[in-house]
Design a protein around this motif. Structure first.
Motif, short mmCIF file in Angstrom:
data_model
loop_
_atom_site.label_atom_id
_atom_site.label_comp_id
_atom_site.label_asym_id
_atom_site.label_seq_id
_atom_site.Cartn_x
_atom_site.Cartn_y
_atom_site.Cartn_z
N LYS A 101 41.70 76.79 -82.92
CA LYS A 101 41.13 75.44 -82.76
C LYS A 101 39.78 75.45 -82.04
N ASP A 139 53.68 72.06 -80.69
CA ASP A 139 53.48 70.81 -81.43
C ASP A 139 52.24 70.08 -80.94
N HIS A 146 49.44 71.68 -82.60
CA HIS A 146 49.25 71.33 -84.02
C HIS A 146 48.81 69.89 -84.22
N SER A 147 49.35 69.00 -83.40
CA SER A 147 49.10 67.59 -83.68
C SER A 147 47.94 67.01 -82.88
N GLU A 148 47.47 67.76 -81.88
CA GLU A 148 46.36 67.25 -81.06
C GLU A 148 45.17 68.21 -81.12
N ASP A 149 44.19 67.96 -80.27
CA ASP A 149 42.99 68.79 -80.30
C ASP A 149 43.09 69.95 -79.28
#
Lengths: 428, 428
Positions: free
Chosen positions: A272, A328, A331-334
């Motif tokens: 990321k 999680d 995966h779902s946030e920055d």
């Protein structure tokens, strides 16, 4: 307010003397209430002496009408938005580079005709006219008593945007949106015509740059959870050496299983990241965790447990909950949210170990868990904490206040899951 | 500034009359420069009449010394932080609920002793003392000439935090951090002792709430890319019907392949959503895309192409670049960034179709691409655009200015990839 012909003249002379290029003149003559704010003779002076050196003049309709009348121009009759355009053109002939005619006194229907009744009023048209621009800015008509100072605000906002380098149309457009939102988000204060809300787009960070972690740890909603985690009975018993070796062993196994996922979460942070240094930084952390895992394997060997045997152990619910929670978030946030979810582990172990380290000298016999303590107060780990913390501070300073609240919620959740990990280990 | 004994008395009476609970008294007596700012007799009045009704008094060291002297107390000698604590206790005996003794006049070494030389100065200690609190707030010593107004700022910041509901220690801690950062982030202005920067934690959004999309489309760096995309020759030729059916066919195939990934990206947005309504909203969009895909399949049937044949077609580079870009944004960023990466597609097709729809009446013969145009100006699609846009506006209003810039960069990149898609289709 210019207030008199004499003042108008002095200002006009000053603008010429200093070659002011971007003078914005709000010809405050007639208030929204109808009150006359500039004497008759001053109107003429303003038109003749000030307007030729004006960049934008921003009259409302009664002011424009008065300026045309006092300079002997034909009156313009207003039935629709075309009339407003014609009036703006007429004022432009008095010499300013641009005219912004404010249509607030003449709300229009959705068809851009003059509204006959309150419920026909749909929009307000502000007309910008100059040699190279002829644009209508439509604002939603708002039935509000909080319009005191809209004219001054609009002119000031235009000046700010121009000073900031915006072109004239963009400056006027942004200023119109600013005022529109200021009315919409106003608060009813006292009686009569109230002020608009000038602060609708301002956010104030609850901590100064570099102060995120300090702020988080001092928050009332964090303090309790953080204390439970860092002062847990399991921790105290590691510190004074009274923890049973069996309990420590089962903790070591679960922490080993957890660290595999913790390493995966850091690898995900590498994915990321945007800059190669941050990608490489994540890889360095994974390498560090790899070493930490080796220490766990060594410790467990002393309990007669091989790595293969550790791999066969079942993850506890607490281990799964915590490790999958951070994955999680990843995966779902920055990137930053992921880092914040990892922070209670990174920072907490250091805080705990430093406190326990301070207690070691007062123990009567050597602590069997000294290796654990020493590892997390070591130079290596201390440097990793400082680096991770600095990286988070750098990004946290750029977050909005509401985002900070979201990040704090993640921090609290992860902290509670750390406590759950101690509970699990203590109860195993 | 209270300035005289008479004023001090009036203020003291007023505090009593209105039962003011949280009076913060900054006893401005001696400036940083050494200048006396309050007459001798007023100091005694302040101590005797004002302090007993004071919540926190915030003297610097010379002020505390003077207050003790004028009330006949023993002087306190200062060698280290313990001396500061003793001095705070002595001032506390004059009656205020809390004393914050500001140590700025006596920088300390890292060992908390009075620093003997400039390079020994390491920190400044502010001591908070009251019946239930005895805390030292250490600030980094800063060699700065911009300390004008630090005392007033500190007292005001404490008052703000207390008014906001903070406890006394938290209010003082936050205020100290605020002032510390204000000095650190100050800008040298003019000559002599300059002001601190009070705005270090303030962010101003470049658009009012609800104005994100308008703002983005008006940005100079967006305008060019947006125009290239929405006024592309391929688009113009669809609008006037001069696009060759072969070109349209290859576009349809690639757009079909793209839409599969576009649906996946929306499914990913569903995963990243937090509330069930948003998860369900993403599912509704996927269903909508499923219907859009059926239209593509129908169109291609007219070219004698089955869905199976379309599935066999190779993705163009442009299709892969665009679709995988949005998926990567979806994986590496947060929900909002993913939505913004999808926005040029959602919004752009509607903007394009509306413009083309307006041109249809002027065409001499019916446009063979009217179905395409009609689909994207249809009620269904228009509602989807409005909904998606409103959802983005809701979240965009909460973003920090630097985050807005990042989102705009994503918007521009996705817009350029849309243009790449037209280029690919036109060149196929």
């Amino acid at each position: 307010m210019l207030a008199s012909a004499g003042t108008v003249s002095i200002v006009a002379d000053a603008l010429r003397e200093y070659s002011v290029k971007l003078a914005i003149v709000d010809p405050v003559m007639i208030a929204t209430s109808g009150a006359r704010l500039l004497p008759e003779d001053a109107v003429k002076t303003l038109c003749e002496r000030l307007l030729p050196n004006t960049f934008i003049v921003t009259p409302n309709i009664p002011e424009a009408r008065l300026m045309l009348e006092k300079t002997g121009r034909q009156p313009v009759s207003l039935h629709d938005v075309e009339g407003l355009k014609q009036m703006a053109r007429a004022v432009h002939e008095l010499g300013p580079k641009y005219v912004l005619l404010k249509g607030g006194h003449l709300p229009l229907t959705a068809d851009r005709k003059v509204a006959g009744s309150e419920d026909q009023k749909s929009l307000v048209a502000n007309v910008l006219y100059g040699d190279d621009v002829n644009e209508v800015f439509e604002l939603e008509y708002q039935h509000s008593r909080n319009t005191h100072g809209t004219g001054c605000t609009l002119a000031s906002a235009i000046a700010c945007h121009l000073a900031n380098g915006a072109g004239v149309a963009n400056a006027v457009r942004s200023a119109c949106r600013y005022v529109e939102a200021g009315i919409k988000m106003s608060v009813n204060l006292g009686k009569g015509s109230g002020p608009l809300n000038h602060f609708h787009s301002m956010q104030i960070s609850p901590f100064p740059p570099g102060g995120f972690v300090d702020y988080v740890l001092q928050r009332e909603d964090v303090k309790v959870a953080w204390h439970e985690y860092t002062h847990h009975e399991f921790v105290q018993r590691m510190g004074d050496g009274t923890l049973s070796p069996e309990t420590f062993k089962s903790y070591m196994i679960q922490d080993y299983l957890y660290l595999v996922h913790f390493a995966r979460a850091n690898a995900l942070a590498g994915y990321k990241a945007k800059a190669i240094d941050d990608v490489a930084g994540a890889a360095a952390i994974v390498t560090h965790i790899r070493n930490e895992i080796d220490l766990h394997i060594d410790e467990c060997k002393q309990f007669g447990l091989s790595q293969a045997a550790m791999d066969q152990c079942e993850e506890s619910e607490a281990c799964t909950a915590y490790s999958r929670y951070i994955l999680d978030i990843g995966h779902s946030e920055d990137w930053l949210a992921l880092q914040v979810s990892l922070l209670p582990c990174l920072l907490g172990y250091w805080v705990i170990a430093r406190r326990l380290h301070g207690l070691q000298a007062s123990l009567k016999s050597p602590n069997r868990y000294a290796t654990w303590v020493d590892n997390y107060v070591g130079e290596d780990y201390t440097a990793a904490v400082a680096k991770g913390r600095a990286l988070i501070e750098k990004h946290a300073a750029k977050q909005s206040p509401s985002r900070v609240d979201e990040l704090v919620a993640i921090f609290i959740r992860a902290t509670k899951l750390e406590t759950g990990f101690w509970n699990m280990a203590a109860g195993a």
